[in-house]
Design an enzyme around this catalytic site. Sequence first.
Site, PDB file in Angstrom:
ATOM      1  N   LEU A 196     -17.866  -4.354   0.992  1.00 56.74           N
ATOM      2  CA  LEU A 196     -18.779  -3.347   0.429  1.00 56.74           C
ATOM      3  C   LEU A 196     -18.527  -3.178  -1.061  1.00 56.74           C
ATOM      4  O   LEU A 196     -19.459  -3.065  -1.849  1.00 56.74           O
ATOM      5  CB  LEU A 196     -18.607  -2.007   1.163  1.00 56.74           C
ATOM      6  CG  LEU A 196     -18.964  -2.025   2.655  1.00 56.74           C
ATOM      7  CD1 LEU A 196     -18.733  -0.653   3.272  1.00 56.74           C
ATOM      8  CD2 LEU A 196     -20.406  -2.473   2.880  1.00 56.74           C
ATOM      9  N   TYR A 244       0.815  -1.229   0.000  1.00 57.04           N
ATOM     10  CA  TYR A 244       0.000   0.000   0.000  1.00 57.04           C
ATOM     11  C   TYR A 244       0.844   1.273   0.000  1.00 57.04           C
ATOM     12  O   TYR A 244       0.325   2.364  -0.238  1.00 57.04           O
ATOM     13  CB  TYR A 244      -0.940   0.041   1.211  1.00 57.04           C
ATOM     14  CG  TYR A 244      -1.882  -1.138   1.343  1.00 57.04           C
ATOM     15  CD1 TYR A 244      -2.070  -2.053   0.309  1.00 57.04           C
ATOM     16  CD2 TYR A 244      -2.603  -1.335   2.532  1.00 57.04           C
ATOM     17  CE1 TYR A 244      -2.922  -3.136   0.455  1.00 57.04           C
ATOM     18  CE2 TYR A 244      -3.473  -2.415   2.674  1.00 57.04           C
ATOM     19  CZ  TYR A 244      -3.619  -3.315   1.637  1.00 57.04           C
ATOM     20  OH  TYR A 244      -4.476  -4.383   1.798  1.00 57.04           O
ATOM     21  N   ASN A 252     -19.420   3.376   9.268  1.00 61.03           N
ATOM     22  CA  ASN A 252     -18.930   1.999   9.167  1.00 61.03           C
ATOM     23  C   ASN A 252     -18.571   1.409  10.531  1.00 61.03           C
ATOM     24  O   ASN A 252     -18.457   0.196  10.681  1.00 61.03           O
ATOM     25  CB  ASN A 252     -17.691   1.927   8.255  1.00 61.03           C
ATOM     26  CG  ASN A 252     -18.038   2.167   6.793  1.00 61.03           C
ATOM     27  OD1 ASN A 252     -19.191   2.069   6.394  1.00 61.03           O
ATOM     28  ND2 ASN A 252     -17.026   2.483   5.990  1.00 61.03           N
ATOM     29  N   ARG A 272     -18.449   8.665   6.592  1.00 64.54           N
ATOM     30  CA  ARG A 272     -18.510   7.256   6.187  1.00 64.54           C
ATOM     31  C   ARG A 272     -17.695   6.400   7.158  1.00 64.54           C
ATOM     32  O   ARG A 272     -18.085   5.292   7.525  1.00 64.54           O
ATOM     33  CB  ARG A 272     -17.962   7.137   4.762  1.00 64.54           C
ATOM     34  CG  ARG A 272     -18.115   5.800   4.081  1.00 64.54           C
ATOM     35  CD  ARG A 272     -19.523   5.444   3.657  1.00 64.54           C
ATOM     36  NE  ARG A 272     -20.172   6.352   2.745  1.00 64.54           N
ATOM     37  CZ  ARG A 272     -19.898   6.482   1.451  1.00 64.54           C
ATOM     38  NH1 ARG A 272     -18.944   5.764   0.888  1.00 64.54           N
ATOM     39  NH2 ARG A 272     -20.585   7.317   0.704  1.00 64.54           N
TER      40      ARG A 272
END
Length: 255
Positions: free
Chosen positions: A186, A49, A235, A231
């Site tokens: 998701l 990442y 979550n 968000r």
Amino acid sequence: MTKTLNLPGGTPLPLIGFGTWQLRPKTAYESVRAALEIGYRHVDTATLYKNESDVGRAVKDSGVDREQVFVTTKLRPQDARHARRTLESSLRMLDTGYVDLWLIHWPTGQDELVSTWEELLSAKDAGLVRNVGVSNYSPALIDLLTKATGQQPAVNQIPWSPAEHDPALLEEHRDRGIVVEGYSGLNNTDLNNPVLTEIAQRHGVTSAQVVLRWHLERDIVILPRSSRPERIAANFDLEGFDLTAEDVAAIDTLG
């Protein structure tokens, strides 16, 4: 407090983690800071990442005690031959003396499967990592590692969503005492599916919250990621409602 599962060594693993895949450096820092402020205590990153230093800085700057944050990073298969060096680099970037979980990101070539797993076990023995596991491995490959070394992975991180729900695969992990961490739950779901929108409406929540709660009902660790604070908060806000057995069964059939 988020519900936790105990890993074989006794380390509590929070069921709700914060994923950082595809979060660029500045965004990764800000998002992890926001997540920790909201109450997340589990952060998932990887060498791949390229945001480990931003994640580490966010954990440090958050003011939350390092011992309270479960940090995962992952080894790319192409780094298998210098696994320890890669881990030491990850620890430097994360600015920590250990990670709570180190995973092989996906299977290496056949000839390196066991030797790479032995490298992870040796890092655990050295105290550089508290738990070790795999990602994107089949039960057969997991058995191969266990048979060769007598030690099995604590965790397997695999794609999981209503569409990919596989009760037999879940059972195979349960039988071995291996925790399943589901990713892209998701991403791989049509959140406008009428089954999900109906359940969401009934509980006064969003379809995304329904899908995440469905994972938790099955004790599957979730790793939602977002760069939007509202968000990130939604979550994490999964305690205020319970899915009925009928809800869970209906979502299971979306596969």
